[in-house]
Design a protein around this motif. Structure first.
Motif, PDB file in Angstrom:
ATOM      1  N   ILE A 186      22.846  49.640  36.645  1.00  0.00           N
ATOM      2  CA  ILE A 186      22.084  48.408  36.480  1.00  0.00           C
ATOM      3  C   ILE A 186      21.211  48.166  37.699  1.00  0.00           C
ATOM      4  O   ILE A 186      20.071  47.708  37.592  1.00  0.00           O
ATOM      5  CB  ILE A 186      23.033  47.222  36.243  1.00  0.00           C
ATOM      6  N   ILE A 454      27.374  51.711  34.339  1.00  0.00           N
ATOM      7  CA  ILE A 454      26.930  52.124  33.003  1.00  0.00           C
ATOM      8  C   ILE A 454      27.661  53.397  32.593  1.00  0.00           C
ATOM      9  O   ILE A 454      28.125  53.522  31.466  1.00  0.00           O
ATOM     10  CB  ILE A 454      25.411  52.348  32.980  1.00  0.00           C
ATOM     11  N   SER A 463      27.542  49.617  27.860  1.00  0.00           N
ATOM     12  CA  SER A 463      26.246  48.941  27.820  1.00  0.00           C
ATOM     13  C   SER A 463      26.344  47.434  28.072  1.00  0.00           C
ATOM     14  O   SER A 463      25.378  46.819  28.516  1.00  0.00           O
ATOM     15  CB  SER A 463      25.565  49.177  26.462  1.00  0.00           C
ATOM     16  N   VAL A 466      25.501  44.899  31.456  1.00  0.00           N
ATOM     17  CA  VAL A 466      24.207  44.332  31.865  1.00  0.00           C
ATOM     18  C   VAL A 466      24.244  42.808  31.854  1.00  0.00           C
ATOM     19  O   VAL A 466      23.443  42.156  32.523  1.00  0.00           O
ATOM     20  CB  VAL A 466      23.084  44.854  30.937  1.00  0.00           C
ATOM     21  N   SER A 476      20.584  42.700  25.807  1.00  0.00           N
ATOM     22  CA  SER A 476      21.480  43.617  25.109  1.00  0.00           C
ATOM     23  C   SER A 476      20.699  44.764  24.477  1.00  0.00           C
ATOM     24  O   SER A 476      21.138  45.915  24.501  1.00  0.00           O
ATOM     25  CB  SER A 476      22.272  42.864  24.034  1.00  0.00           C
ATOM     26  N   ALA A 479      19.426  47.090  27.311  1.00  0.00           N
ATOM     27  CA  ALA A 479      20.543  47.907  27.793  1.00  0.00           C
ATOM     28  C   ALA A 479      20.907  48.979  26.779  1.00  0.00           C
ATOM     29  O   ALA A 479      21.265  50.107  27.153  1.00  0.00           O
ATOM     30  CB  ALA A 479      21.746  47.021  28.086  1.00  0.00           C
ATOM     31  N   ASN A 482      18.410  51.777  27.054  1.00  0.00           N
ATOM     32  CA  ASN A 482      18.635  52.517  28.288  1.00  0.00           C
ATOM     33  C   ASN A 482      19.822  53.462  28.154  1.00  0.00           C
ATOM     34  O   ASN A 482      19.759  54.624  28.589  1.00  0.00           O
ATOM     35  CB  ASN A 482      18.877  51.549  29.452  1.00  0.00           C
TER      36      ASN A 482
END
Length: 511
Positions: A186, A454, A463, A466, A476, A479, A482
């Motif tokens: 993060i 993560i 996830s 975050v 959300s 994340a 990602n």
């Protein structure tokens, strides 16, 4: 048959070309992002079917392709915090009621699924300190600005500039993700957006940050605290980045999905043809493998225990002391999991007649507000009061005035007592109470607080962590993408797509 030397040379060239293509095919597949079936993970598990879980399922499907089976485990209901309930034969949002216009992933999901924005129903807000209204919204924009200036000087302008600066930097994430860049932590994601300043915003309170840009303490006490309480049920001691996201939503440009926001989650899962298992994950166990680790997911489905093996596992449900209790087995060293707790929020959906006299309006017909926010005072027993619209708004729909029975949502730190309900309402037909661990309990900020990881293990990702940086529907989704990109890039060892420095400049020079 006589074979000429030219034919021999042509055949030789063809065989050489074929050999070259066979040797370079894996490289070409990696470069184009289309891997052969033998290179792909066998099965992927996603734990949780809220916004984060359904979004990560969609993004994983995008990255790895339809050949990979994705199993989604959900112990409760699809949608998570996006939920509805029935009052007087109509459905209302009982979870997150609205989405900001800058939430580009959610905007894309709505278009992708063929959903529509719900028809907007205007309404005015006010802030109540327990004795009187300290701020009232009108139908005239310029009058609203004048009132803000008259009471608080230019604090509201400084607030707006601060929020816009944060959101402008946050919007960079969409460009990064469009080019398939991912971040392994993060902190790295935040640094890519706003440098160390963004990381520091998770350690500094929103009150401290706003005082630093010239916002007055009075404005923070009267306005900012009310907005933060209405959104998270907490004080202005929450982290600055969380506060900025919350205050961005308070400045308008909000929308909702016709038919309910949870349709986004169910729609994404249906589109990806994910295998949804209504089961509670009890444990995730590590098993050795020749090349990559293999994970066993043990689950309880209506009292029957079962297990499945996966190459990748994404946990898209909160891991905390009072949350999703998953045990992690056979990991050496043992996994370091988050130990923080979540903050309880109570939502009371009341069908009844508002007591407008409590807010200073003895004649209900003169009460003009659709929502009342409460300042952060010791005597306050609720956070906010909002007149709800159903999830399907017809062309001729209007909000019911206070002299008529309407549906109201009251957010409070604990279940309302009967006398408190009688304070807010003259009478009521029904009260439905929903208690949930809605948001992280941010408590006091400080340099000692670390953000959750993560990457929990080589093929095990988390996830939902975050939320400790900022929590919203869109966070959300960000994340989720990602994690999907990170899992894909790490699976195929595309290290040049992970944790790149000075990414904004890099993309500008590439383009």
């Amino acid at each position: 048959m006589v074979v000429s030397s030219g034919m021999v040379r042509s055949a030789s060239c063809i065989l050489s070309m074929a050999a070259f293509l066979l040797l370079t095919a894996p490289l070409l597949q990696l470069c184009t992002g289309h891997q052969g079936p033998s290179d792909l993970p066998g099965k992927i598990a996603v734990v949780g079917a809220g916004v984060g879980g359904s979004a990560v399922t969609y993004f994983l499907h995008q990255q790895f392709g339809p050949q990979v089976q994705i199993d989604v485990y959900e112990a409760d209901r699809i949608g998570g915090r996006l939920a509805t309930l029935t009052v007087n034969n109509q459905l209302y949002e009982s979870g997150s009621p609205s989405i900001h216009s800058l939430n580009l992933h959610m905007q894309d999901f709505v278009k992708l699924l063929g959903l529509r924005h719900r028809r907007d129903v205007p309404g005015k807000s006010a802030i109540f300190n327990g004795d009187q209204l300290v701020l009232e919204e009108t139908d005239w924009y310029l009058l609203n600005l004048f009132r803000l200036w008259w009471h608080y000087g230019i604090s509201f302008l400084r607030l707006q500039m601060w929020v816009e600066e944060v959101m402008e930097k946050f919007m960079r994430i969409y460009k990064y993700q469009a080019h398939e860049y991912a971040f392994s932590s993060i902190e790295e994601l935040l640094r890519s957006l706003g440098g160390e300043h963004f990381v520091n915003m998770t350690q500094k309170s929103v009150a401290e940050s706003l005082l630093g840009v010239g916002v007055t303490q009075r404005f923070i006490d009267d306005v900012i605290s009310a907005v933060i309480k209405a959104n998270y049920g907490q004080s202005v001691a929450i982290p600055a980045l969380v506060g900025a996201m919350s205050l961005a939503g308070a400045q308008g440009n909000m929308w909702a999905v016709e038919g309910g926001n949870k349709l986004v989650c169910s729609g994404l899962l249906k589109m990806t043809k994910a295998n949804v298992l209504h089961a509670k994950v009890k444990a995730i166990s590590l098993h050795s493998s020749e090349k990559k680790p293999l994970y066993e997911v043990l689950y309880d489905q209506e009292g029957a225990l079962g297990s499945e093996f996966y190459d990748l596992v994404i946990v898209a449900a909160p891991l905390h002391k009072t949350g999703y209790a998953i045990s992690f087995r056979n990991f050496q060293p043992p996994l370091q999991l988050p130990i923080d707790s979540y903050h309880r929020v109570v939502s009371s959906i009341v069908h009844g007649y508002l007591n407008s006299s409590y807010f200073g309006f003895t004649d209900p017909k003169l009460f003009p507000f659709s929502s009342i926010l409460s300042t952060d005072s010791p005597d306050s027993f609720y956070h906010s009061l909002e007149n709800l619209c159903p999830i399907n708004v017809t062309v001729g729909f209007r909000r019911k005035p206070p002299q008529e029975a309407a549906v109201w949502r009251v957010l409070s730190p604990r279940p309302l007592e009967r006398r408190e309900l009688k304070t807010l309402f003259k009478s009521y037909y029904s009260v439905q109470v929903i208690e949930w661990q809605a948001f992280p309990s941010y408590g006091s900020t400080g340099s000692s607080r670390t953000l959750p990881p993560i990457i929990l293990h080589d093929g095990l990702y988390y996830s939902s962590g975050v939320e400790w940086a900022a929590t919203s529907v869109e966070m959300s989704a960000v994340a989720a993408k990602n994690v999907a990109l990170l899992a894909f890039n790490r699976w195929f060892e595309l290290t040049e797509k992970i944790d790149q420095q000075d990414l904004l400049h890099k993309l500008k020079t590439e383009l």
